[in-house]
Design a protein around this motif. Structure first.
Motif, short mmCIF file in Angstrom:
data_model
loop_
_atom_site.label_atom_id
_atom_site.label_comp_id
_atom_site.label_asym_id
_atom_site.label_seq_id
_atom_site.Cartn_x
_atom_site.Cartn_y
_atom_site.Cartn_z
N GLU A 1 -54.95 13.18 34.05
CA GLU A 1 -55.14 14.28 34.87
C GLU A 1 -56.03 13.88 36.21
O GLU A 1 -55.81 13.53 37.01
CB GLU A 1 -53.91 15.37 35.05
CG GLU A 1 -53.83 15.94 37.00
CD GLU A 1 -53.55 17.62 36.57
OE1 GLU A 1 -53.18 17.82 37.09
OE2 GLU A 1 -52.78 17.73 35.14
N GLN A 2 -56.98 14.91 36.05
CA GLN A 2 -58.71 14.75 36.46
C GLN A 2 -59.23 13.34 37.11
O GLN A 2 -59.39 13.78 38.01
CB GLN A 2 -59.67 15.22 35.34
CG GLN A 2 -58.87 17.14 35.14
CD GLN A 2 -58.87 17.87 36.70
OE1 GLN A 2 -60.00 17.98 37.38
NE2 GLN A 2 -57.48 18.46 37.29
N PRO B 1 -67.36 20.01 44.34
CA PRO B 1 -67.54 19.91 43.58
C PRO B 1 -67.49 20.37 41.72
O PRO B 1 -66.64 20.94 41.57
CB PRO B 1 -69.21 20.31 43.96
CG PRO B 1 -68.87 20.51 45.15
CD PRO B 1 -67.10 20.65 45.16
N LEU B 2 -67.58 19.76 40.58
CA LEU B 2 -67.48 20.49 39.18
C LEU B 2 -68.10 21.22 39.10
O LEU B 2 -69.18 21.31 39.34
CB LEU B 2 -67.44 19.12 38.51
CG LEU B 2 -67.05 17.64 38.25
CD1 LEU B 2 -67.07 16.70 36.94
CD2 LEU B 2 -65.41 18.17 38.43
N ALA B 3 -67.26 21.85 38.31
CA ALA B 3 -68.24 23.29 37.39
C ALA B 3 -69.50 22.71 36.96
O ALA B 3 -69.22 22.09 36.16
CB ALA B 3 -67.78 24.69 37.22
N LEU C 1 -60.99 11.60 40.68
CA LEU C 1 -62.72 11.71 40.18
C LEU C 1 -63.76 10.58 40.89
O LEU C 1 -62.80 9.76 40.63
CB LEU C 1 -63.23 11.74 38.96
CG LEU C 1 -64.26 12.62 38.13
CD1 LEU C 1 -64.37 13.63 38.66
CD2 LEU C 1 -64.96 11.78 36.17
N VAL C 2 -63.70 11.12 41.67
CA VAL C 2 -65.23 9.81 41.91
C VAL C 2 -66.58 10.43 41.62
O VAL C 2 -67.40 11.13 41.84
CB VAL C 2 -65.11 10.04 43.90
CG1 VAL C 2 -65.62 8.91 44.25
CG2 VAL C 2 -64.26 9.32 43.87
N THR C 3 -67.44 8.91 41.73
CA THR C 3 -68.74 9.37 40.75
C THR C 3 -69.80 9.62 42.34
O THR C 3 -70.19 8.47 42.58
CB THR C 3 -69.89 9.39 40.27
OG1 THR C 3 -68.60 7.95 39.96
CG2 THR C 3 -69.00 9.80 38.65
N VAL D 1 -67.57 14.11 42.07
CA VAL D 1 -66.51 15.13 42.57
C VAL D 1 -65.31 15.01 42.49
O VAL D 1 -64.99 14.18 42.11
CB VAL D 1 -66.82 15.48 43.64
CG1 VAL D 1 -68.02 15.31 43.74
CG2 VAL D 1 -66.74 13.84 44.56
N LEU D 2 -64.34 15.63 42.85
CA LEU D 2 -62.85 15.98 42.63
C LEU D 2 -62.66 15.32 43.89
O LEU D 2 -62.58 16.16 45.00
CB LEU D 2 -61.85 16.97 41.91
CG LEU D 2 -62.28 16.68 40.14
CD1 LEU D 2 -61.36 18.01 39.70
CD2 LEU D 2 -61.90 15.69 39.21
#
Length: 128
Positions: free
Chosen positions: A94-95, A25-27, A99-101, A41-42
């Motif tokens: 890069e990120q 999860p993202l911070a 990345l997927v939501t 999320v990554l």
């Protein structure tokens, strides 16, 4: 109330996703109240599945609608036409590739979130 329901779902996902390899999860900032209209999320580069295949499998095999959002601005036509390239935003580019939501809306119940967690675990923890 709807925002709180999404925050509750996000807190549940935060805790459960810590148990799954290759999904982060993202911070979030502690002094900010997030409304989680999306839950990004990554996917780790070491995952046994690509981001695009993960999205495809979640939709086709499990019926879970996930997305790919937040395309870096330098990849939009408006910025490309002005000469911007990936080198102008290397971290974002890069990120974004990882990345997927995930769904995070007020109608999600714990059983839906558990189904999502099981599907993710099955897809990203399998052996290569």
């Amino acid at each position: 109330d709807l925002n709180q329901k999404r925050r509750d779902s996000a807190a549940y996902l935060d805790a459960k996703l810590l148990e799954i390899q290759h999904i982060s999860p993202l911070a979030t900032l502690h002094d900010v109240t997030h409304v989680y209209h999306l839950y990004p999320v990554l996917l780790s580069s070491a995952a046994p599945i690509s981001r695009d295949e993960l999205v495809y499998q979640l939709r086709m095999k499990f019926g879970i609608k996930v997305g790919i959002h937040y395309i870096p601005l330098v990849r939009s036509q408006a910025f490309k036409s002005r000469g911007f390239t990936d080198e102008d935003a290397p971290i974002a580019c890069e990120q974004w590739e990882s990345l997927v939501t995930l769904p995070c809306h007020p109608r999600l119940e714990q059983e839906h979130l558990d189904y999502l967690i099981r599907a993710l675990r099955e897809l990203v923890e399998k052996e290569r």
